[in-house]
Scaffold this active site. Structure first.
Site, PDB file in Angstrom:
ATOM      1  NE  ARG A 158      -2.310  -4.060   3.725  1.00 35.98           N
ATOM      2  CZ  ARG A 158      -1.414  -4.568   4.580  1.00 35.98           C
ATOM      3  NH1 ARG A 158      -0.119  -4.400   4.360  1.00 35.98           N
ATOM      4  NH2 ARG A 158      -1.800  -5.236   5.647  1.00 35.98           N
TER       5      ARG A 158
ATOM      6  CG  ASP B 131      -0.333   0.075   2.539  1.00 38.29           C
ATOM      7  OD1 ASP B 131       0.868   0.427   2.628  1.00 38.29           O
ATOM      8  OD2 ASP B 131      -1.011  -0.210   3.544  1.00 38.29           O
TER       9      ASP B 131
END
Length: 282
Positions: free
Chosen positions: A166, A68
């Site tokens: 993610r 991320d």
């Protein structure tokens, strides 16, 4: 802000230590975080396993150590040859029951130690794949920011507990051979509890110490199938005793005739037995 930070704030606002949350949000993320106060903390074990919905933005062309935007960029690759059709196909391949490897920088414990701590200590961490279910994954927009060799993909996801959004970003980037990470994440629902019913911490501060926005009985109605007990069944259940089965797939919530939630019940061995009693005998 971490999920634990939110709990700490609400402990101060509600003036009680009995506060917990029903499923961690990454510090970068926003949206729905279910909080239990006092007796309602006992319902959180059921909330944690509920399906969840998110909106998110995947950036293709850049990989990061955390998968991320919080992590350092580890690689960049041109996205010039990536088509919209390839992006949609790469996401469609992640719909359904799949084996997903969680992000290495996560709170999962490996040999008793959090994975993110091992990564920060310089270790190469391998986390085994987990079986998860992506019920729905819609592409909202595909954007190519002017002057940058990246692609931003806005998605809307409904998935089982334990899914890492993610990892969806990372795996899409890997499938397209350009790398990918998440730049935005917002949880829009946990089970039947949605963003439009949520309150901000600032709003909770204004009404402290009465910070509870959803009474315990109403929360149970939203989270479970329902059964209404007779007066005699109410007396038995308040003392932890069993009821006759009603043929309801459990766990389910049992309510007194006046609407008070009494217990969360499951049926087994020919009896309906309380897993937790929420309204014990006076």
């Amino acid at each position: 802000m971490t999920s634990h930070d939110v709990v700490a704030r609400i402990r101060r606002l509600a003036r009680t230590r009995r506060v917990g949350h029903g499923g961690t949000l990454d510090p970068m993320a926003t949206g729905v975080l279910i909080i239990g106060v006092n007796r309602a903390t006992r319902l959180l074990t059921y909330v944690i396993g509920a399906e969840k919905s998110y909106t998110a933005t995947v950036r293709l062309g850049e990989s990061t150590v955390t998968d991320d935007a919080e992590g350092e960029v580890t690689a960049t690759t041109s996205t010039a040859g990536v088509t919209d059709e390839a992006i949609r196909a790469g996401l469609a391949a992640q719909v359904g029951e799949i084996d997903q490897v969680p992000s290495a920088v996560s709170a999962i414990k490996i040999n008793g130690q959090r994975a993110y701590k091992r990564v920060r200590d310089g270790e190469a961490v391998e986390i085994p794949a987990r079986r998860i279910t992506v019920h729905r994954l819609d592409v909202l927009a595909i954007r190519r920011p002017q002057g940058r060799d990246v692609i931003d993909v806005d998605i809307d996801v409904t998935c089982s507990s334990g899914t890492y959004i993610r990892a969806i970003a990372r795996d899409l980037g890997a499938a397209l051979r350009v790398g990918g990470h998440l730049t935005a994440l917002r949880r829009t629902a946990v089970g039947g509890m949605t963003l439009d019913a949520a309150a901000t911490l600032e709003q909770l501060e204004e009404r402290a110490p009465d910070v509870v926005g959803l009474p315990l009985s109403e929360a149970a109605r939203r989270a479970f199938p329902q059964r209404v007990a007779t007066e005699e069944e109410t007396r038995v259940l308040r003392h932890g005793g069993p009821l006759a089965p009603a043929g309801i797939d459990g766990p389910y919530a049992v309510f007194a005739p006046d609407g008070e939630v009494l217990a969360v019940v499951s049926e087994r061995g020919g009896r309906a037995r309380a897993e937790i009693v929420l309204a014990p005998a006076p």
